[in-house]
Scaffold this motif. Structure first.
Motif, short mmCIF file in Angstrom:
data_model
loop_
_atom_site.label_atom_id
_atom_site.label_comp_id
_atom_site.label_asym_id
_atom_site.label_seq_id
_atom_site.Cartn_x
_atom_site.Cartn_y
_atom_site.Cartn_z
N ILE A 120 0.88 -1.17 -0.07
CA ILE A 120 0.04 -0.08 0.12
C ILE A 120 0.91 1.32 -0.01
N ALA A 121 0.41 2.38 -0.77
CA ALA A 121 1.06 3.48 -0.82
C ALA A 121 0.93 4.36 0.32
N HIS A 122 0.43 3.79 1.34
CA HIS A 122 0.16 4.77 2.65
C HIS A 122 0.61 3.98 3.83
N GLY A 123 0.44 5.03 4.76
CA GLY A 123 0.86 4.24 6.25
C GLY A 123 1.56 5.31 7.02
N SER A 124 1.21 5.27 8.11
CA SER A 124 1.93 6.50 8.99
C SER A 124 1.99 5.67 10.40
N THR A 125 2.89 6.24 11.24
CA THR A 125 3.26 5.74 12.59
C THR A 125 2.11 6.35 13.39
N THR A 126 1.49 7.32 13.04
CA THR A 126 0.20 7.92 13.87
C THR A 126 -0.98 7.10 13.55
N ASP A 127 -1.01 6.09 12.62
CA ASP A 127 -2.18 5.34 12.39
C ASP A 127 -2.56 4.49 13.65
N THR A 128 -4.00 4.56 13.58
CA THR A 128 -4.65 3.64 14.84
C THR A 128 -5.93 3.03 14.63
N LEU A 129 -6.26 2.13 15.36
CA LEU A 129 -7.14 1.12 15.03
C LEU A 129 -8.68 1.72 15.36
N ASP A 130 -8.67 2.93 15.96
CA ASP A 130 -9.82 3.68 15.92
C ASP A 130 -10.41 4.33 14.62
N GLN A 151 4.16 25.75 -10.26
CA GLN A 151 5.25 26.87 -9.78
C GLN A 151 5.54 27.57 -11.30
N GLU A 152 5.70 26.75 -12.35
CA GLU A 152 6.22 27.10 -13.51
C GLU A 152 5.02 28.07 -14.17
N HIS A 153 3.92 27.49 -14.14
CA HIS A 153 2.75 28.06 -14.72
C HIS A 153 2.42 29.54 -14.15
N ALA A 154 2.51 29.47 -12.89
CA ALA A 154 2.23 30.70 -12.04
C ALA A 154 3.21 31.97 -12.31
N ARG A 155 4.31 31.43 -12.38
CA ARG A 155 5.53 32.64 -12.61
C ARG A 155 5.16 33.90 -13.69
N PRO A 156 4.79 33.61 -14.94
CA PRO A 156 4.67 34.72 -15.57
C PRO A 156 3.45 35.52 -15.17
N ALA A 157 2.53 35.05 -14.25
CA ALA A 157 1.53 36.00 -13.91
C ALA A 157 1.83 36.82 -12.61
N GLY A 158 3.32 36.93 -12.44
CA GLY A 158 3.71 37.50 -10.99
C GLY A 158 3.38 36.68 -9.73
N ILE A 159 3.46 35.49 -9.72
CA ILE A 159 3.15 34.84 -8.79
C ILE A 159 4.26 33.86 -8.60
N GLU A 160 4.94 33.95 -7.33
CA GLU A 160 6.11 33.33 -6.98
C GLU A 160 5.63 31.88 -6.09
N ILE A 161 5.59 30.89 -6.40
CA ILE A 161 5.26 29.69 -5.45
C ILE A 161 6.50 28.92 -5.18
N GLU A 162 6.74 28.86 -3.81
CA GLU A 162 8.01 28.20 -3.25
C GLU A 162 7.37 26.92 -2.99
N VAL A 163 7.70 25.65 -3.57
CA VAL A 163 7.58 24.39 -3.29
C VAL A 163 8.37 23.87 -2.03
N VAL A 164 7.61 23.61 -1.07
CA VAL A 164 7.98 23.00 0.07
C VAL A 164 8.18 21.51 0.23
N ARG A 165 9.13 20.92 0.11
CA ARG A 165 9.01 19.39 -0.18
C ARG A 165 8.86 18.90 1.24
N GLU A 166 7.74 18.31 1.74
CA GLU A 166 7.57 17.57 3.09
C GLU A 166 7.83 16.29 3.12
N PRO A 167 8.29 15.69 4.31
CA PRO A 167 8.40 14.37 4.48
C PRO A 167 7.11 13.43 4.19
N ASN A 168 7.19 12.20 3.78
CA ASN A 168 6.15 11.31 3.56
C ASN A 168 5.53 10.90 4.82
N ASP A 169 6.40 10.49 5.76
CA ASP A 169 5.74 10.13 6.94
C ASP A 169 5.25 11.31 7.86
#
Length: 528
Positions: free
Chosen positions: A56-66, A390-408
Motif C-alpha cells: 500500500i502506498a500509504h501508512g503512518s506511524t500515527t495510524d490507529t485502530l480507532d 510553480q512554472e505556470h504561475a510565474r509569468p503571472a507574477g506569482i512566485e510559488i515556493e514548493v516545500v517538499r515535506e516528509p512522507n511520514d
C-alpha cells in the motif's frame, strides 16, 4: 480432454497464470477476444486458501485502530479487511445491505428503519445486536469526537434500538441518501463490551481478524471462521504492508513479494503491464487531487488571491504529465463527472494569465509570493505537480515556493495545518456526502476552512429535496459557488490504476468507489 480444456483447468487451479493461458490459447488458434472470455470463466470460480499480500502506498506511524480517526488509504484498506458497515457499494455503484438485511424510509425520508442480519458474530464471538449499531453511530456523534463522520450525522435527531434486530433513525429533515451516510467507512460496526463501545481494539464483524499490528508498517490478519458471508473471504490470510515508495512497491510486485499494489507509477505502467505474471487494472471513480488553501489564513483569505491562483494553473498539462492521460481535468469543485448531479454545464476554467493578473490587481497586489507544501504521500507525483504549478504561475507574477515535506506524518503534520498543501480525496458516492464531508462550514475535514452562507443553506435544502430536477439545480449552483468562491484548486480527477499478480481472481467488473474493487479485495477476491 482437449488442449484448450487442459489450459483452462491449469489456470483455474493456479498452475499457470492468465498471461500464460492467453499465450497458449492464441497458439492453439483461439482469438484474443475468445481467449480472454475463457480466461475470465476459468478464474471465475473462487477457491479458498493462500495469503494475500497488499503493498500500500500509504501508512503512518500515527495510524490507529480507532476508525473514527481513519485518515489514509492504508487504514481504509484495513478498515474493510476487518470490519463491515451498514451497506457496501457494488460494482454498479449501487449501495447493497452488508451488516443489514434491509432498510426502508418514511414517505418524507425523515425516518429510516434498519433491519439487522440475524446471527452475525463479532471476532470475539459476541452476537451483533441493535445496541452495537446504535452505540457505534453515537460514538461518531459524541460532542467530543474528532470523527469526520460527525458532520454527516449532524442531521440525526434520534437513534434508538427497537428490539435486538432493528434500529430506528430520525432525521431533522428528509434525506434520500441516508443509507449511504450510515455506510461511511469511518462508521465501522464495533461491539459494546461491558456497557461501553470498544472502538479501538479492531474487533469487528468483517472477513478477517487482526492478529499482528504495527502502525505505519504492517497488519497481519486471518480469516474470520464465523463470517456471515458464505461466498466471501476466500484467502486464509491477508497481509497489508506499507510501501510508500512507488519504485519499491512496484519491485515488490514484480518479484512476488506482494500480490497487488495500488498507485501504480503511471510513467512505467506500460512496462509493468508487459511483465510476466502481472496484470494492470484501471477503474474510473471519484478520486481527485487537490491543492486546498486555508481561507482563514492570509493571503488565502482574499477571494481574488484564490481566483488568481486558480487561473494560474494549466490543468490539462497536469493531466497529461502527472496522470499521463489516466484522468480528466477538474473545475475546482469535487463532484466527479460520474456522479448523477455533476454540473457539465459549467464553463471549464482555463489557464489564463491575464485573468490571474487581473485578480491580483483586484486584491491590491502586483505580485504574490506563497508556499505550497507537497509530498508524494499526498498523491503520486504531487511534488512534480507542484513544480509544474510553480512554472505556470510565474509569468503571472506569482512566485510559488514548493516545500517538499516528509512522507511520514504528512497527514497529521501538513494537511490542514500548513496554509497551502497538496491533497487527494477518494471522493464520495453522492454529492451531499462529498459536500458535507469537506465543504460544510462545520465539517471536521473542511480542509479549506471555507464558509459560505449560501452554500450551507443550499446544502440543507438539497439534502431534503425529493424533486430530482430541483435538486439538480441546487447542486449545480453549489458546484459553481465552490469553484468561484472556495479555497479549492482541483486540477484533475484521477483514474484508479493498480496492478496484481495474474493468479489473483476477481469478478468480471470491479467497484470504483475506491481502488482495488472499492478496497473490498479481502472480501471479494481469491487466488485462482
Amino acid at each position: 480432454m482437449s488442449e484448450i480444456s487442459k489450459l483452462q483447468r491449469h489456470l483455474a487451479e493456479g498452475r499457470i497464470g492468465r498471461r500464460e493461458f492467453l499465450r497458449g490459447a492464441t497458439a492453439l488458434g483461439v482469438s484474443a477476444a475468445v481467449a480472454t472470455s475463457m480466461a475470465g470463466k476459468a478464474m471465475a470460480a473462487p477457491m479458498k486458501g493462500g495469503r494475500f499480500r497488499f503493498g500500500i502506498a500509504h501508512g503512518s506511524t500515527t495510524d490507529t485502530l480507532d476508525m473514527s480517526k481513519n485518515e489514509n488509504g492504508y487504514m481504509l484498506a484495513l478498515d474493510y479487511t476487518i470490519h463491515n458497515h451498514v451497506g457496501e457499494i457494488d460494482a454498479d455503484g449501487v449501495l447493497q445491505p452488508e451488516a443489514m438485511e434491509s432498510w426502508e424510509a418514511s414517505d418524507d425520508a425523515k425516518q429510516w428503519v434498519f433491519h439487522l442480519k440475524k446471527g452475525v458474530e463479532f471476532h470475539n464471538g459476541k452476537t451483533m445486536t441493535s445496541e452495537d449499531v446504535v452505540a457505534t453511530v453515537n460514538y461518531h456523534r459524541d460532542e467530543n469526537t474528532q470523527s469526520p463522520a460527525k458532520s454527516l450525522l449532524a442531521q440525526v435527531t434520534e437513534i434508538k434500538a427497537d428490539g435486538p434486530d432493528t434500529v430506528v433513525v430520525n432525521l431533522e429533515a428528509g434525506n434520500a441518501d441516508f443509507p449511504f451516510i450510515m455506510s461511511d467507512y469511518h462508521i465501522a460496526i464495533n461491539p459494546v463490551i461491558d456497557g461501553k463501545l470498544d472502538a479501538t481494539s479492531g474487533i469487528g464483524i468483517g472477513p478477517y481478524i487482526i492478529k499482528e499490528w504495527e502502525p505505519g508498517v504492517r497488519a497481519f490478519c486471518t480469516r474470520n471462521p464465523n463470517y456471515h458471508k458464505s461466498d466471501a473471504a476466500h484467502f486464509d490470510e491477508v497481509e497489508l504492508i506499507s510501501i510508500v515508495d512507488v519504485a519499491a512497491r512496484t519491485n515488490a510486485l514484480t518479484t512476488g513479494e506482494v500480490d497487488a499494489i495500488d498507485r501504480v507509477d503511471l510513467k512505467t505502467v506500460g512496462l509493468l503491464g508487459r511483465k510476466p505474471g502481472v496484470r494492470v487494472e484501471e477503474t474510473v471513480g471519484y478520486r481527485h487531487y487537490t491543492f486546498p488553501m486555508r481561507c482563514d489564513t492570509a493571503p488565502f483569505d482574499n477571494k481574488d488571491v484564490r481566483l488568481a491562483l486558480k487561473y494560474a494553473l494549466n490543468r490539462q498539462e497536469l493531466v497529461d504529465k502527472i496522470l499521463l492521460g489516466h484522468g480528466v481535468v477538474g473545475n475546482d469543485h469535487p463532484i466527479s463527472p460520474s456522479l448523477q448531479f455533476h454540473n457539465s454545464e459549467m464553463p471549464q476554467r482555463q489557464y489564463d494569465l491575464d485573468k490571474a493578473k487581473f485578480h491580483l490587481k483586484q486584491a491590491g497586489l502586483s505580485n504574490l509570493k506563497v508556499q505550497l507544501s507537497a509530498a508524494d504521500a499526498a498523491f503520486a507525483g504531487a511534488v512534480d505537480a507542484a513544480v509544474l504549478y510553480q512554472e505556470h504561475a510565474r509569468p503571472a507574477g506569482i512566485e510559488i515556493e514548493v516545500v517538499r515535506e516528509p512522507n511520514d506524518g504528512y497527514w497529521s503534520n501538513v494537511w490542514m495545518n500548513k496554509a497551502w498543501s497538496a491533497c487527494y480525496w477518494g471522493g464520495r458516492p453522492t454529492e451531499d456526502w462529498m459536500f458535507t464531508t469537506a465543504y460544510a462550514a462545520d465539517a471536521s475535514w473542511n480542509d479549506t476552512f471555507w464558509k459560505n452562507d449560501r452554500f450551507n443553506e443550499l446544502l440543507i435544502q438539497a439534502r431534503a429535496e425529493l424533486n430530482t430536477d430541483t435538486r439538480r439545480q441546487m447542486y449545480y449552483e453549489m458546484q459553481q459557488i465552490v469553484s468561484d468562491d472556495g479555497g479549492l484548486v482541483l486540477p484533475m480527477f484521477a483514474n484508479y490504476v493498480f496492478a496484481m499478480s495474474d493468479k489473483v481472481g476477481t469478478g468480471e467488473k470491479m467497484a470504483a468507489n475506491w481502488t482495488l474493487d472499492g478496497l473490498k479485495f479481502a472480501d471479494r477476491w481469491w487466488f485462482a
